[in-house]
Design a protein around this motif. Structure first.
Motif, PDB file in Angstrom:
ATOM      1  N   LEU C 269       1.320  -1.156   0.100  1.00  0.00           N
ATOM      2  CA  LEU C 269      -0.195   0.364   0.041  1.00  0.00           C
ATOM      3  C   LEU C 269       0.679   0.876  -0.263  1.00  0.00           C
ATOM      4  O   LEU C 269       2.052   1.137   1.221  1.00  0.00           O
ATOM      5  N   ASP C 270       0.659   2.358  -0.565  1.00  0.00           N
ATOM      6  CA  ASP C 270       1.080   3.719  -0.821  1.00  0.00           C
ATOM      7  C   ASP C 270       1.129   4.151   0.323  1.00  0.00           C
ATOM      8  O   ASP C 270       0.034   4.354   1.213  1.00  0.00           O
ATOM      9  N   PRO C 271       2.055   4.434   1.293  1.00  0.00           N
ATOM     10  CA  PRO C 271       2.760   5.473   2.425  1.00  0.00           C
ATOM     11  C   PRO C 271       1.574   6.651   2.442  1.00  0.00           C
ATOM     12  O   PRO C 271       0.482   6.353   3.473  1.00  0.00           O
ATOM     13  N   ALA C 272       1.553   7.583   1.359  1.00  0.00           N
ATOM     14  CA  ALA C 272       0.167   8.135   1.011  1.00  0.00           C
ATOM     15  C   ALA C 272      -1.232   8.452   1.539  1.00  0.00           C
ATOM     16  O   ALA C 272      -1.636   8.624   1.832  1.00  0.00           O
ATOM     17  N   MET C 273      -1.327   6.623   0.646  1.00  0.00           N
ATOM     18  CA  MET C 273      -2.804   6.407   0.693  1.00  0.00           C
ATOM     19  C   MET C 273      -2.894   5.998   2.290  1.00  0.00           C
ATOM     20  O   MET C 273      -4.136   6.181   2.847  1.00  0.00           O
ATOM     21  N   ALA C 274      -2.034   5.129   2.562  1.00  0.00           N
ATOM     22  CA  ALA C 274      -2.319   5.088   4.391  1.00  0.00           C
ATOM     23  C   ALA C 274      -2.789   5.686   4.959  1.00  0.00           C
ATOM     24  O   ALA C 274      -3.836   5.207   6.051  1.00  0.00           O
ATOM     25  N   THR C 275      -2.530   6.815   5.178  1.00  0.00           N
ATOM     26  CA  THR C 275      -2.012   8.133   5.321  1.00  0.00           C
ATOM     27  C   THR C 275      -3.793   8.358   5.382  1.00  0.00           C
ATOM     28  O   THR C 275      -4.971   8.789   6.610  1.00  0.00           O
ATOM     29  N   LEU C 276      -4.031   8.494   4.435  1.00  0.00           N
ATOM     30  CA  LEU C 276      -5.234   9.185   4.445  1.00  0.00           C
ATOM     31  C   LEU C 276      -6.896   8.375   4.279  1.00  0.00           C
ATOM     32  O   LEU C 276      -7.480   8.701   4.783  1.00  0.00           O
ATOM     33  N   ILE C 277      -6.516   6.405   4.403  1.00  0.00           N
ATOM     34  CA  ILE C 277      -7.441   6.080   5.134  1.00  0.00           C
ATOM     35  C   ILE C 277      -7.788   5.960   6.516  1.00  0.00           C
ATOM     36  O   ILE C 277      -8.317   6.122   6.339  1.00  0.00           O
ATOM     37  N   GLN C 278      -6.094   5.975   7.064  1.00  0.00           N
ATOM     38  CA  GLN C 278      -6.140   6.552   8.012  1.00  0.00           C
ATOM     39  C   GLN C 278      -6.935   7.727   8.873  1.00  0.00           C
ATOM     40  O   GLN C 278      -7.898   7.353  10.361  1.00  0.00           O
ATOM     41  N   THR C 279      -7.226   9.075   8.327  1.00  0.00           N
ATOM     42  CA  THR C 279      -7.208   9.506   8.158  1.00  0.00           C
ATOM     43  C   THR C 279      -8.932  10.099   7.874  1.00  0.00           C
ATOM     44  O   THR C 279     -10.068  10.482   9.128  1.00  0.00           O
ATOM     45  N   ALA C 280      -9.745   9.062   7.686  1.00  0.00           N
ATOM     46  CA  ALA C 280     -10.778   8.813   7.062  1.00  0.00           C
ATOM     47  C   ALA C 280     -11.672   8.156   8.408  1.00  0.00           C
ATOM     48  O   ALA C 280     -12.563   7.858   8.900  1.00  0.00           O
ATOM     49  N   VAL C 281     -10.706   7.007   8.792  1.00  0.00           N
ATOM     50  CA  VAL C 281     -11.079   6.156   9.733  1.00  0.00           C
ATOM     51  C   VAL C 281     -11.617   7.142  11.506  1.00  0.00           C
ATOM     52  O   VAL C 281     -11.957   6.461  11.892  1.00  0.00           O
ATOM     53  N   LYS C 282     -10.181   7.551  10.720  1.00  0.00           N
ATOM     54  CA  LYS C 282     -10.725   8.647  12.214  1.00  0.00           C
ATOM     55  C   LYS C 282     -11.735   9.543  12.090  1.00  0.00           C
ATOM     56  O   LYS C 282     -12.478   9.778  13.332  1.00  0.00           O
ATOM     57  N   GLU C 283     -12.276  10.019  10.992  1.00  0.00           N
ATOM     58  CA  GLU C 283     -13.594  10.500  11.040  1.00  0.00           C
ATOM     59  C   GLU C 283     -14.790   9.955  11.461  1.00  0.00           C
ATOM     60  O   GLU C 283     -15.552  10.195  11.903  1.00  0.00           O
ATOM     61  N   TYR C 284     -14.432   8.491  11.553  1.00  0.00           N
ATOM     62  CA  TYR C 284     -15.626   7.518  11.104  1.00  0.00           C
ATOM     63  C   TYR C 284     -15.884   7.612  13.128  1.00  0.00           C
ATOM     64  O   TYR C 284     -16.768   7.709  13.402  1.00  0.00           O
ATOM     65  N   GLU C 285     -14.684   7.993  13.499  1.00  0.00           N
ATOM     66  CA  GLU C 285     -14.472   7.957  15.143  1.00  0.00           C
ATOM     67  C   GLU C 285     -15.457   8.219  15.536  1.00  0.00           C
ATOM     68  O   GLU C 285     -16.134   8.303  17.059  1.00  0.00           O
ATOM     69  N   ALA C 286     -15.153   9.896  14.687  1.00  0.00           N
ATOM     70  CA  ALA C 286     -16.155  10.475  15.163  1.00  0.00           C
ATOM     71  C   ALA C 286     -17.472  10.751  15.526  1.00  0.00           C
ATOM     72  O   ALA C 286     -18.715  11.734  15.891  1.00  0.00           O
ATOM     73  N   LEU C 287     -17.758  10.700  14.487  1.00  0.00           N
ATOM     74  CA  LEU C 287     -19.169   9.938  13.367  1.00  0.00           C
ATOM     75  C   LEU C 287     -19.911   8.395  15.002  1.00  0.00           C
ATOM     76  O   LEU C 287     -20.760   8.476  14.779  1.00  0.00           O
ATOM     77  N   GLY C 288     -18.634   8.211  15.824  1.00  0.00           N
ATOM     78  CA  GLY C 288     -19.028   7.229  16.485  1.00  0.00           C
ATOM     79  C   GLY C 288     -19.213   6.155  16.387  1.00  0.00           C
ATOM     80  O   GLY C 288     -19.021   5.047  16.807  1.00  0.00           O
ATOM     81  N   ALA C 289     -17.976   5.957  15.588  1.00  0.00           N
ATOM     82  CA  ALA C 289     -17.836   4.663  15.702  1.00  0.00           C
ATOM     83  C   ALA C 289     -16.885   4.226  16.260  1.00  0.00           C
ATOM     84  O   ALA C 289     -16.022   4.753  17.090  1.00  0.00           O
ATOM     85  N   THR C 290     -16.512   2.472  16.759  1.00  0.00           N
ATOM     86  CA  THR C 290     -15.451   2.270  17.257  1.00  0.00           C
ATOM     87  C   THR C 290     -14.452   1.031  16.419  1.00  0.00           C
ATOM     88  O   THR C 290     -15.059   0.222  15.411  1.00  0.00           O
ATOM     89  N   ILE C 291     -13.187   1.250  16.672  1.00  0.00           N
ATOM     90  CA  ILE C 291     -11.958   0.556  15.602  1.00  0.00           C
ATOM     91  C   ILE C 291     -11.378  -0.362  16.061  1.00  0.00           C
ATOM     92  O   ILE C 291     -11.395  -0.395  17.067  1.00  0.00           O
TER      93      ILE C 291
END
Lengths: 483, 95, 483
Positions: C269-291
Motif C-alpha cells: 500500500l502506497d504510504p500516502a494512501m495509508a495516511t488518507l485511509i487512517q484519516t477517514a477512519v478517524k472521521e468515522y470515530e468522530a461519527l461515533g464508530a469504534t475501531i
C-alpha cells in the motif's frame, strides 16, 4: 479358446416435458427449423438457464421405479467441446453428482430365466441441435429446435453378454420410461437412442479396450450393430491386432459400424460445476410423494394381464411393454368382452398394419373403440373372421365404425339356413367332378376334401355365409351322396 | 511452472484459438508467469476444506414447465452471420 | 444543470427547473464535445435517449413520474440493450445488435431513466485499466495520461468527466470499486445475487455482479432501488426482499464497529494512501464508530484463487462466441475448424485469449484438482475469514487499491503486474460479499478510494455508512480541473 462379450448401454431418453430443460421454449417435434430455439437455446450473450421442475420430477420417477438411490443433492456440470449444434460450446450435464444413483432392472431371457442388470446411474442433461448435411452443397445447416430438450442418460453396468440381452435390456428400459409417461419412446424421432459399449475377451481374462457405437435408434439396429461389432473385434484380435478405444457410428444401410473421424481426437471435456446453476436439493417428502404416485410398471402389468385376462406369458409380455399399447389392449378387451381375441387382433392384423405403415400405436387410424366394436361383431356372428379383416381394412383406410362399414358394404353374415342350403345345392350340382372324387375317396380323407366345397360356397356368397352352418350342411349333403 | 510451445499450441487448439506463430513465445512466457502466481496456492493445505462453488448455500430454483418463449426466429437470426431456409450455416461438417 | 448528482437532478426535474429532454440534450451535447478526450462511450444512443426523455416528460406531465423518471444514465456495454450494439468492448461483438434487454436495462427503462449510451470497458470485463478494449483505452479525466481503472472504466470516466450523472457497472474482481476509486466516485458492488445477471454478458458467472456507479452514496441507493431484486430468469439471483435503500441513509453511526484488516495495510500500500485511509477512519470515530484491528490471513491467496476461478469460468462462458449464431465470423473459412480458430483468434484480443488459455489449462485433464478444485477450497478459506471477522465487526474498511491511477501502458507488459492491482478487491467477489468504494482524499492530484465491506445483503448498511461520511466530508464533490 472361447470368446466372451461384455456389453454396457447408455440410453438417452428424451423426457416428455412441454418445454426445454433450461428455457421456456417448446420441445414439440417436427417444427420448422429454429422456430423453437429461443434466446437461451441460442446461447445469446448474457442469457442464463433456469431448471424445469418437470424434468426433475421425471428423473426422480425413473429412479424410484428402478429402486435406485436418489441424490438429495445433485449438481449440473459443464462438458466443454466445440460443435456447431452445441450453442454454448458446452453441454450442461451431470458428471460428479447425478440425480439417480445405482439401481437395477431384471430382464427375461429366452430360456425363461431372468437376469439382473445393474444401472450405474442416470443423469439429466440437455440435448444438442441437429446438423443437416444434405440441404446445401458446401455448407451444413444447423437447426437448434432440439437444443436444450431434456435427456435422461441411463448408464448400465457392463452386465450384458450378448446382443440379445442388450436388446432385452433396452426394451425393458423402453417399456419402463413409456409406462412412466416420462418419454414418448419414439425411436424414429430420436426420443430414445442408444450408445453401445462393446468389448470382447478370452473367457476369464481382463477386459480389453471397448468401442462405443453411438446413437442407434431401433432395437433391430442395436442387435445388428452389436453382433457386427463383436465379430469385427474378434477378427482383429484373432489376427493379432489391437482394438483402439474409439467412438463408432452404426451405418444401417451398410449394416456396419465405422470409426467417427471428427470425434476421434483425444477429447478433454474439462468438466466443472456449472456456475450458472445451483445445486438441486430435494428431500424425502419429495421423493416419497413421487414414489407413491408411480403408475403401474410394466412388470406388474404383465402379471396382471396374465391373471386378469388369462393371456399367455408371451402375449402379456408384448402387450405390457409399451404403455400406449397396453392401454389400447385394455380398452379393446373391455369393449369386446374377449381379451384373447383382442390380443390376437392387436398383435396380428393391427401390428401388421402399423409396421407396414411405420406408425406408432398412438397414431393408429383404427382406434381401440373401433376395433372393440369390430370384435363384438365377430363374437355375435355378424361377420366371420375373414370378413372382419375386410372391415378392418376399410376402417384403416376410410374410417368409420364396424357397424357402419358392415351395413354400407353389405357384409353381414348370412345365417338363414334356407339361403345357405340353396347355395350349397348349387355348389354340389355345378361341381360334379369334385363330388365324384369325394364319394370315391376313403372316408378318412373326405374331411380334408370338404375344404374345396366350403371355399366355393364362400366365393358364391361373397364370404358372408356363416362358415359353421355351411360346414355342417355341406358335410351332411355330401355324406348323404356316399351312402 | 514453465509452459513450452507445444503446451501453448495444445491449449490453443482445445480452446479453438488461432495464435500467430510469432506470438507463441510471449504467450508461453505470460502463461508461465501466471501459473507461477497461481502456484502460491499449492503451499496451502486444503485437504479438509470443502470446495466453494457459490458464495452461499443457495439451492436451485425450479421453473414451471410452461411455454413462455414463442417463435422469434426472424428477430433472433437478424444478427446471424449466415442463414438460409431458417438454418444457421457453417462450413460443411464431416463426421 | 450539469455536474449535479442524480438526487439533485431529480429535484430539478420535479420542480420543473428543466425538462428531461433539456437535460438529456445537454448531456448529449457535452458527450459530443468532450468525449474525444476520454473515449468513455462506445455507443451514444442519441435517438433512443431523446425518445425516452420525451416519454419521461410526458409521463411527468401526466403525474406518473417516479423517483428516477427522466434521469439520464449510461450503461456499461456489457448489459444487453435491445436494438443497440452491445459489444462488451470486443471486436467479437462489434456487429452485435442485441435482440433483447438485460434485466437491469429493462428495470431502468421501466423506471423511466434515459439511456445516454453504452460505456467503454475492458474487453469482456477482463482488465483493470480499460486498456484491453477493442475501441481503444479510456482516459482518466483527473489525468488523461492515466487509466480510469477497469473494467468499468468507461462508466467511471464518463461520470467523472460530467458526461453522465451516473452509470451501471459490473464487478467481477473489483471492476466497479477500482475505477470508482481512480475517478473519485462512489461505487457499490452488491452481494452476489442481489442484482440479476440476466443479459449481463458473462465473464465469470460465480463472481460477476452488476452495481451502481455515481457521485454519491445517495445516488447509488436510488439506483439500487431499481437494480436489485429476484429475477426468475437468473437462477443465482437471491430470493430476498429489497429494502428502500434510500430510507436509512441518515441513520446515526453511533456504536458502529469497524474492522481494519492488517493485511490491507501491507507493504504494497502506497504510504500516502495509508495516511488518507487512517484519516477517514478517524472521521468515522468522530461519527461515533469504534475501531478494531482484525485479520484476513488469506487475503494474498485471493489473487491466485481468482486467477484460476475467473479464467476457468470465462474459458467456458466465452465458448459460445464461435461465429455461428451471432457476432464476428472470419472471412472465407476453409473448413469448420478454420472458422472456429480464426473467428476466435481474430475476434478476441490478447488478454481475453490469455485468460481463456489459462482457464482451459486449469480445467484440462489431470490439472482440475490441483488448480480449479484447489482454488475453490482457498475460496472457502477466504470466505471463512470474512465470516469470522464480520461476526465481530459491522463493516470492514481499508484501501480499495494499493496505488492511485497508474499511467497508460505502465502495466501492460506483464499481466501479473496488472493482476496485483486487484489484491484488495478480489477477495470480496470470491466470498460474494458487498463492498463499496468512496472518495476519501487526494494524493498528488489523484483520487483515493476508501473500501467499505459489509456482511451479505448489508447494502443498506454500507450505503448508510458511506452517506454519513459524505455528509461530513466533501471529497466526493471534488471535480477534475476545468470541470
Amino acid at each position: 479358446m472361447e470368446w466372451e462379450t461384455v456389453i454396457g448401454l447408455e440410453i438417452h431418453a428424451q423426457l416428455a416435458t412441454t418445454t426445454k430443460i433450461f428455457s421456456g421454449a417448446s420441445t414439440a417435434f417436427g417444427a420448422e427449423p429454429n422456430t423453437q430455439a429461443c434466446a437461451v437455446d441460442l446461447a445469446l450473450p448474457g442469457t442464463l438457464p433456469v431448471f424445469n421442475e418437470n424434468a426433475l420430477r421425471m428423473a426422480v420417477m425413473f429412479g424410484t421405479a428402478i429402486d435406485a438411490e436418489i441424490s438429495k443433492v445433485s449438481v449440473f456440470d459443464r462438458k466443454n467441446y466445440f460443435y456447431p449444434d452445441l450453442p454454448k460450446g458446452y453441454q450442461t450435464s451431470q458428471l460428479f453428482y447425478p440425480i439417480v444413483g445405482k439401481g437395477f432392472i431384471d430382464i427375461e431371457l429366452e430360456d425363461g430365466t431372468t437376469k439382473r442388470i445393474g444401472v450405474t446411474r442416470a443423469h439429466l442433461e440437455e440435448d444438442a441441435g441437429k446438423s443437416l448435411h444434405e440441404e446445401f452443397a458446401n455448407m451444413t445447416g444447423i437447426d437448434l429446435n432440439r437444443a436444450g430438450t431434456p435427456l435422461l442418460e441411463i448408464v448400465s453396468e457392463p452386465d450384458m453378454s450378448s446382443a440379445e440381452e442388450a436388446v432385452a435390456y433396452a426394451r425393458k428400459i423402453h417399456a419402463l420410461v413409456t409406462s412412466l409417461g416420462i418419454c414418448d419412446g419414439n425411436m424414429a424421432e430420436g426420443s430414445f437412442r442408444c450408445d453401445c459399449n462393446v468389448s470382447v475377451r478370452y473367457k476369464g481374462e481382463a477386459l480389453g479396450n471397448r468401442t462405443e457405437t453411438k446413437n442407434i435408434n431401433s432395437f433391430r439396429f442395436i442387435e445388428k450393430a452389436i453382433k457386427g461389432e463383436v465379430e469385427r473385434q474378434i477378427d482383429i484380435l484373432e489376427d493379432g491386432g489391437r482394438i483402439p478405444q474409439e467412438t463408432r457410428l452404426y451405418d444401417a444401410d451398410k449394416d456396419e459400424t465405422r470409426s467417427m473421424r471428427s470425434k476421434e481426437e483425444a477429447n478433454d471435456y474439462r468438466y466443472f460445476p456449472c456456475p450458472d446453476l445451483l445445486p438441486i436439493v430435494i428431500d424425502d417428502d419429495y421423493i416419497d410423494a413421487i414414489r407413491n404416485a408411480l403408475p403401474e410398471l410394466p412388470d406388474i402389468r404383465r402379471i396382471r394381464f396374465v391373471d386378469t385376462y388369462q393371456l399367455s406369458d408371451y402375449d402379456a409380455g408384448v402387450l405390457s411393454a409399451y404403455k400406449p399399447l397396453s392401454d389400447y389392449f385394455e380398452t379393446v378387451a373391455t369393449l369386446s368382452g374377449d381379451a384373447k381375441l383382442a390380443a390376437n387382433w392387436i398383435m396380428g392384423e393391427l401390428s401388421k398394419h402399423l409396421n407396414q405403415h411405420d406408425t406408432d400405436i398412438k397414431n393408429s387410424p383404427v382406434s381401440a373403440d373401433q376395433l372393440g366394436g369390430l370384435i363384438q361383431r365377430i363374437k355375435d356372428n355378424t361377420v366371420s373372421g375373414n370378413i372382419a379383416k375386410k372391415v378392418f381394412e376399410a376402417m384403416w383406410n376410410e374410417g368409420g365404425s364396424a357397424d357402419d362399414i358392415i351395413e354400407a358394404k353389405g357384409l353381414k353374415q348370412v345365417t338363414d339356413s334356407g339361403a345357405i342350403e340353396k347355395i350349397v345345392d348349387e355348389v354340389i350340382s355345378s361341381n360334379q367332378k369334385q363330388v365324384d372324387q369325394y364319394v370315391a375317396a376313403e372316408p378318412d380323407k373326405r374331411g380334408k376334401m370338404i375344404g374345396f366345397f366350403m371355399g366355393q360356397v364362400m366365393k358364391v356368397s361373397g364370404g358372408k355365409a356363416n362358415p359353421g352352418q355351411v360346414q355342417g350342411m355341406m358335410k351332411q349333403k355330401l355324406d348323404a351322396l356316399c351312402s | 511452472m514453465a509452459l513450452n510451445r507445444t503446451d501453448v499450441e495444445k491449449i490453443a487448439h482445445l480452446a479453438r484459438l488461432q495464435i500467430d506463430d510469432n506470438d507463441v513465445p510471449e504467450y508461453a512466457q505470460n502463461l508461465s508467469n501466471i501459473l507461477d502466481l497461481i502456484g502460491q496456492m499449492q503451499n496451502i493445505d486444503t485437504s479438509d476444506i470443502e470446495p466453494l462453488a457459490h458464495p452461499f448455500d443457495a439451492v436451485q430454483r425450479l421453473r414451471a414447465d410452461k411455454i413462455t418463449e414463442l417463435n422469434q426466429r426472424e428477430h433472433l437470426q437478424s444478427v446471424a452471420p449466415a442463414v438460409a431456409n431458417g438454418l444457421f450455416l457453417v462450413p460443411k461438417v464431416i463426421e | 444543470m450539469l455536474n449535479k448528482t442524480l438526487a439533485e437532478l431529480a429535484k430539478g426535474l420535479e420542480q420543473g427547473e428543466f425538462s428531461s429532454v433539456e437535460l438529456t440534450q445537454a448531456y448529449l451535447e457535452r458527450i459530443k464535445n468532450e468525449d474525444s478526450k476520454y473515449n468513455s462511450f462506445i455507443t451514444v444512443t442519441e435517438e433512443l435517449a431523446l425518445q425516452q426523455a420525451t416519454a419521461a416528460d410526458t409521463s411527468r406531465a401526466a403525474g406518473n413520474a417516479t423517483a428516477m423518471t427522466g434521469l439520464p444514465i449510461a450503461h456499461k456495454d456489457i448489459f444487453c440493450t435491445e436494438g443497440v450494439r452491445t459489444s462488451a468492448g470486443s471486436k467479437m461483438l462489434d456487429n452485435f445488435i442485441s435482440p433483447y434487454d438485460a434485466t437491469v436495462v429493462r428495470k431502468f427503462n421501466a423506471a423511466g431513466t434515459v439511456t445516454l449510451g453504452k460505456t467503454n470497458m475492458d474487453e469482456f470485463a477482463m482488465g483493470s485499466s480499460n486498456e484491453s478494449s477493442f475501441y481503444g483505452p479510456t482516459r482518466n479525466p483527473w489525468d488523461t495520461d492515466r487509466v480510469p481503472g477497469g473494467s468499468s472504466g468507461g462508466s467511471a470516466a464518463a461520470i467523472a468527466a460530467g458526461l453522465t450523472p451516473a452509470a451501471t457497472g459490473t464487478d467481477t474482481g473489483g471492476s466497479i470499486r477500482q475505477p470508482a476509486a481512480f475517478c473519485n466516485l462512489t461505487g457499490l458492488k452488491p452481494t452476489y445475487g442481489r442484482v440479476s445477471r440476466y443479459g449481463m454478458i458473462a465473464y465469470a458467472s460465480s463472481l460477476d455482479q452488476g452495481g451502481p456507479m455515481a457521485h454519491t452514496a445517495e445516488d447509488a441507493a436510488m439506483m439500487m432501488n431499481v437494480m436489485a431484486g429476484t429475477d426468475p430468469l437468473d437462477s443465482t439471483s437471491a430470493e430476498r426482499n429489497v429494502p428502500d435503500y434510500t430510507a436509512n441513509l441518515d441513520a446515526p453511526l453511533t456504536g458502529l464497529k469497524i474492522g481494519l484488516p492488517k493485511e490491507f495495510f501491507s507493504a504494497r500500500l502506497d504510504p500516502a494512501m495509508a495516511t488518507l485511509i487512517q484519516t477517514a477512519v478517524k472521521e468515522y470515530e468522530a461519527l461515533g464508530a469504534t475501531i478494531k484491528e482484525v485479520s484476513l490471513p488469506n487475503t494474498a491467496l485471493s489473487v491466485p484463487a481468482y486467477y484460476i476461478i475467473a479464467p476457468a469460468e470465462a474459458s467456458s462462458n466465452l465458448s459460445r462466441f464461435d461465429g455461428v449464431r451471432y457476432g464476428y465470423r472470419c472471412e472465407d473459412p476453409k473448413d469448420l475448424e478454420d472458422m472456429y480458430k480464426r473467428t476466435r483468434g481474430e475476434g478476441f484480443g490478447s488478454e481475453v485469449k490469455r485468460r481463456i488459455m489459462v482457464g482451459t489449462y486449469a480445467l484440462s485433464e489431470g490439472f482440475y484438482d490441483a488448480y480449479y478444485k484447489k482454488a475453490q477450497q482457498i475460496r472457502r478459506l477466504i470466505q471463512q475469514d470474512f465470516i469470522r471477522v464480520l461476526s465481530e465487526v459491522d463493516v470492514i474498511m481499508g484501501p480499495t487499491t494499493p496505488t492511485p491511477a497508474f499511467k497508460l501502458g505502465e502495466k501492460t507488459s506483464d499481466p501479473v503486474d496488472m493482476y496485483m492491482e486487484d489484491i484488495f478487491t478480489l477477495s470480496l467477489n470470491l466470498a460474494g460479499l458487498p463492498g463499496m468504494s468512496i472518495p476519501c482524499g487526494m494524493t498528488n492530484g489523484l483520487p483515493v478510494g476508501l473500501q467499505i465491506i459489509g456482511n451479505y445483503f448489508a447494502e443498506e448498511k454500507l450505503l448508510n455508512v458511506a452517506h454519513k461520511f459524505q455528509q461530513a466530508t466533501d471529497w466526493h464533490t471534488l471535480k477534475p480541473a476545468g470541470l
